[in-house]
Motif scaffolding. Sequence first.
Motif, PDB file in Angstrom:
ATOM      1  N   LYS A   1      11.936   5.785  -1.153  1.00 22.18           N
ATOM      2  CA  LYS A   1      11.332   5.186  -1.660  1.00 22.18           C
ATOM      3  C   LYS A   1      11.386   4.505  -2.322  1.00 22.18           C
ATOM      4  CE  LYS A   1       6.955   5.232  -4.164  1.00 22.18           C
ATOM      5  NZ  LYS A   1       5.764   5.365  -5.132  1.00 22.18           N
ATOM      6  N   ARG A   2      11.928   4.689  -3.152  1.00 21.98           N
ATOM      7  CA  ARG A   2      13.170   3.522  -4.750  1.00 21.98           C
ATOM      8  C   ARG A   2      14.040   2.770  -4.037  1.00 21.98           C
ATOM      9  NH1 ARG A   2      15.012   6.812  -9.444  1.00 21.98           N
ATOM     10  NH2 ARG A   2      15.220   4.922 -10.689  1.00 21.98           N
ATOM     11  N   LEU A   3      14.329   2.948  -2.521  1.00 25.26           N
ATOM     12  CA  LEU A   3      15.306   2.177  -2.182  1.00 25.26           C
ATOM     13  C   LEU A   3      14.454   1.426  -1.770  1.00 25.26           C
ATOM     14  CD1 LEU A   3      18.348   2.604  -1.380  1.00 25.26           C
ATOM     15  CD2 LEU A   3      17.657   3.436   0.898  1.00 25.26           C
ATOM     16  N   VAL A   4      13.514   1.407  -0.869  1.00 24.78           N
ATOM     17  CA  VAL A   4      12.088   0.001  -0.613  1.00 24.78           C
ATOM     18  C   VAL A   4      11.883  -0.362  -1.301  1.00 24.78           C
ATOM     19  CG1 VAL A   4      10.161  -0.332   0.668  1.00 24.78           C
ATOM     20  CG2 VAL A   4      11.469   1.977   1.428  1.00 24.78           C
ATOM     21  N   ASN A   5      11.535  -0.507  -2.743  1.00 22.94           N
ATOM     22  CA  ASN A   5      11.372  -0.753  -4.078  1.00 22.94           C
ATOM     23  C   ASN A   5      12.094  -1.974  -4.328  1.00 22.94           C
ATOM     24  OD1 ASN A   5       9.509  -1.186  -5.134  1.00 22.94           O
ATOM     25  ND2 ASN A   5       8.696   1.305  -5.302  1.00 22.94           N
ATOM     26  N   THR A   6      13.516  -1.605  -4.573  1.00 29.08           N
ATOM     27  CA  THR A   6      14.693  -2.623  -4.675  1.00 29.08           C
ATOM     28  C   THR A   6      14.800  -3.495  -3.487  1.00 29.08           C
ATOM     29  OG1 THR A   6      15.498  -0.400  -5.423  1.00 29.08           O
ATOM     30  CG2 THR A   6      16.781  -1.674  -5.649  1.00 29.08           C
TER      31      THR A   6
ATOM     32  N   LEU B   1       1.083  -1.157  -0.279  1.00 27.88           N
ATOM     33  CA  LEU B   1      -0.308  -0.102  -0.022  1.00 27.88           C
ATOM     34  C   LEU B   1       0.555   1.328   0.130  1.00 27.88           C
ATOM     35  CD1 LEU B   1      -2.515  -1.079   2.531  1.00 27.88           C
ATOM     36  CD2 LEU B   1      -3.175   0.087   0.550  1.00 27.88           C
ATOM     37  N   GLY B   2       1.698   1.419   1.027  1.00 26.80           N
ATOM     38  CA  GLY B   2       2.534   2.092   0.847  1.00 26.80           C
ATOM     39  C   GLY B   2       4.173   2.290  -0.779  1.00 26.80           C
ATOM     40  N   LEU B   3       4.231   1.551  -0.870  1.00 33.82           N
ATOM     41  CA  LEU B   3       4.911   1.893  -2.172  1.00 33.82           C
ATOM     42  C   LEU B   3       4.002   2.095  -3.097  1.00 33.82           C
ATOM     43  CD1 LEU B   3       7.255  -0.992  -1.890  1.00 33.82           C
ATOM     44  CD2 LEU B   3       7.713   1.206  -1.679  1.00 33.82           C
ATOM     45  N   VAL B   4       2.148   1.655  -3.345  1.00 32.36           N
ATOM     46  CA  VAL B   4       1.783   1.884  -4.869  1.00 32.36           C
ATOM     47  C   VAL B   4       1.306   3.919  -4.489  1.00 32.36           C
ATOM     48  CG1 VAL B   4      -0.082   1.858  -5.950  1.00 32.36           C
ATOM     49  CG2 VAL B   4       1.195  -0.073  -5.050  1.00 32.36           C
ATOM     50  N   ARG B   5       1.185   3.978  -3.060  1.00 29.07           N
ATOM     51  CA  ARG B   5       0.599   5.192  -2.734  1.00 29.07           C
ATOM     52  C   ARG B   5       0.679   6.252  -3.028  1.00 29.07           C
ATOM     53  NH1 ARG B   5      -5.520   3.042  -1.696  1.00 29.07           N
ATOM     54  NH2 ARG B   5      -6.462   2.361  -3.390  1.00 29.07           N
TER      55      ARG B   5
END
Lengths: 289, 299, 402
Positions: free
Chosen positions: A119-124, A109-113
């Motif tokens: 954020k990009r770091l967490v995504n990776t 939810l956090g990553l999409v919204r």
Amino acid sequence: MGHVSKVSLLTNRTAAAQGRRRLSLPVSGWFLRGVTIFVYGFLYLPIVVVVIMSFHPEVYLTFPLPSYSLRWYEELLHDELMIRAMFNSLWLGGLTALLSAVIGTPCALGLVRLDFPGKRLVNTFVLAPMIIPQIITGISLLILLNAIHIPRGYPYLIIGHVLLTLPYIVVTVSSQLYGFPRELEEAALSLGANELQTFFEVTLPLIAPSIFAGMLFAFTVSFQEFVATQMWATPSTYTLPIRIFGRIRDALTPEVNVVGVLTIAVSFGVVALVQIIFRRGKRGNVYGV
Amino acid sequence: MTTIAARPSPMQWLRGQPLVRGVLLVGPAATWLLLFLVVPFVLVLLYSFWTYRLGGVMEFTLTLENYARFFSQPVYSRILWHSFSVGLQTTALALALSYPTAYYLARRPSGSHILIFLILVPFWTSYLIRIFSWMLILMERGVLNSILLGLGITSQPIRLLFTPLAVVIGMTYSALPFMILPIYSVIRGINPDLVQAAKTLGANDLQAFVEVTLPLSMPGVMAGSVIVFIQGAGNFLAPAILGGTGADLMANVIANRFLDAFNWPFGSALSIIFLVAMMAFVLVVRKWAALESIYGPRK
Amino acid sequence: MLIQGNTGCYACVPFLPSLRLLQSYESKQNPLPSTPEGGEDGEMIDVELRSVTKKFGPVVAAEDVSLQVCQGEFLTLLGPSGCGKTTTMRLIAGLETPTSGEILIREQCVTDLPPYHRNVSLMFQNYALFPHKNVFDNIAFGLKYRKVPGKERKQRVKESLALVHLPGMESRYPRQLSGGQQQRIALARALVVKPAVLLLDEPLSNLDLKMREKMRVELKQIQEQVGITFIFVTHDQQEALMLSDRVAVMDEGKIIQVGTPREVYERPRSRFVAEFVGQSNFLEGYIVDTRSSETEVELASGLRLSVPAAPHLTKGSKVAVQVRAERVRIYPERPLVRGHAFAASVERMLYIGDTIQYLLQLESHDLLMATCPTTSAPPLDRGATVWIGFDSEDCLVLPGGG
């Protein structure tokens, strides 16, 4: 390769028609079909072999089978260690699925919204456990937990399996969230529900299929995980794949086929469940959310 | 019916704080990753510089001997090289089989959903069991040899198990879904009007494929190839079960250092070297591939 | 009857005298009819925006928007994509917070309030019905959160379904309904909570033409019946003219003009409005002479036109003369009329069924578009020589050139 001349439409239409007749493709439909069939056969061959071999009467496996027997199925029923391993894997898988979902769904939810620094770091990093070879994940967690003096066993297994399955949950839930119609939430907000109420009444029920599917994926990944798990297990806390591997190494294999058939059955069941959920989910709403 | 809040409720305050909400939602997962992935990784790096004394004892003195050992004893570089080469072979073979399959599936007007589902099903059954099954297939009295002998194609059983070929077969087998799916997705997403446009402008089927479909499918090919390569080079089970002795790849060697030899510093050094080499390789290839795709469609 | 802007913004009541004062210029010699449009019940302003600006980073979606909407009014925000009309609507709804400015609903400041504390309802282009709830639960959703007791809930849902001509649908699910039916359920859901204002975001765009036309009429009827303020967002100028009591034309985040459909159509304040609403001809030139009763404009081609006086424009300024296509009449020979008449030849003819659209070229090489009803004459062929005529009063002088 031919250079495609882009002259007027009229002249080249006839040229194209002629070209198609003149030049026979080295890659015809039959070739494609043939490779595809081969690939499917290639994919299913081991599964078929395991099922067939599970009925072999001898200890020393040969092909074709001299006769069919349920000997090893009976043996398995008495194999306490193997049965215990199976149960271990089952509840470990269930617990992993649950924890992963609890941690992973808000993350998706956090990553999409939202947009926030880092954020990009967490995504990776969320995807990392899926891409990094499991041996590396295995040894690094081993080193950490060992350094803080936690004995090997269930803590390692639970922590590690959640780590390994997190990406699957996040990816599954995210992919449904991306197409989620925000108007539904906006409508709910305007009608009087606050953000929390909107989430529980509108968003959650509609993303539930993907959460559940993610949980099933997580269960499956945990159930068959071996490479990293071998770093974390002990002789008294072991999972099914570890027992199986031990048997293979010791060349005592016939029962392994039976276990294989059971795990295949479990996996088939899980995948079928996922399909049913998504089918039901799609029928249940207009958006195909 | 209209209510005006006297002062903002916690919910409303949250509305205006995307950072706080981000932390709350992503926090648990990020913490988990930080604690159990990032920090351990740093520890691995640290361990790689510590000394190992015989008997499983570690001495906390910094040293470079672990890395030196890697370079001084050729067997390790050879294994690293071998891992990469096997990874590449697997990628190539998987691509050769997957691309036509993915292409065929993507262009089917109907039924592709079921077929894709069928591709995923084996993926969800235990990899260990399936690799073991390959043993049964490839061994001397195994399924393949029995069939070949029975049909009279060969007169003697072929030695397949415990050869490098067996390892590649095992790895390719597990790699197929990872290669088929990305390529399938990308090709399926290609606007069919593009191919039609190329054809009306004078291209035949092959030219249309090369000029339009192939370049546009490259992102899927690259994505699949990277995953397959990493999985192949870092594979543990295929060499362990199908390769026999002497077929060790980096993963096996690393595992061995941790489980059997208890030489954690050296194992850590090997892990670091392996990861760095792999990341470097992938980055280089990606850069090269990215450049390619710029020039590709523009011929 | 008059709410004057102490806010200095566009007043909401479309009565003549104040309007004339506010408008910076007027040209027509026929005054507007004095029948007010729409049904205002009193002076209450339901929605007011005061200098509202909304920025998304560097992008200014809405700039210094000020607007007053009267109780029971049907106001349309009209403009091309990206003009800020949807942003403005979302600001009123509370789905976005303004960067600066104030928003008032029924004279209470709601700028910082979330949507669920404002008494607004929304209707969306894709209906936004909750797919996992049946019709009853969809409509009753808002009632539930307003703590309306069960029995009353049931009654009000029933009434709202009757209002949209879909009685008895309570147990159906959205997926079982057609597009038109879904839209009506969405309307029922929005109205059952008796909001101060209903915001509609291009709600008819997903319907096919015939259903769209039908729903337009129904929407207007229901609005008049219920008397709730509607703020309607669309890019379809026909729809805007057809349904609204007033139209606010927007471009690039600003409100360009607010007025009744007739005002916006017949007296556009700028070239943008004139171009966006209806079919116009624009002849560019310079003012060469200004007199008390009329102004003379010389076109680039050398042609001279006498147009109604434009006192705010000075001699020498660059202007565009606007003539509506339907005001350009076609004659077989030189007509004896007071206004302008020119010889022309037919360049192009488009048959549209009830009208025919001509593109005509004058001797001076200026091009004019004319729309004629099919009933007036059979279609002319390309190349035919005719005479065209239009009155001076049909011309509007707008500042600026291209």
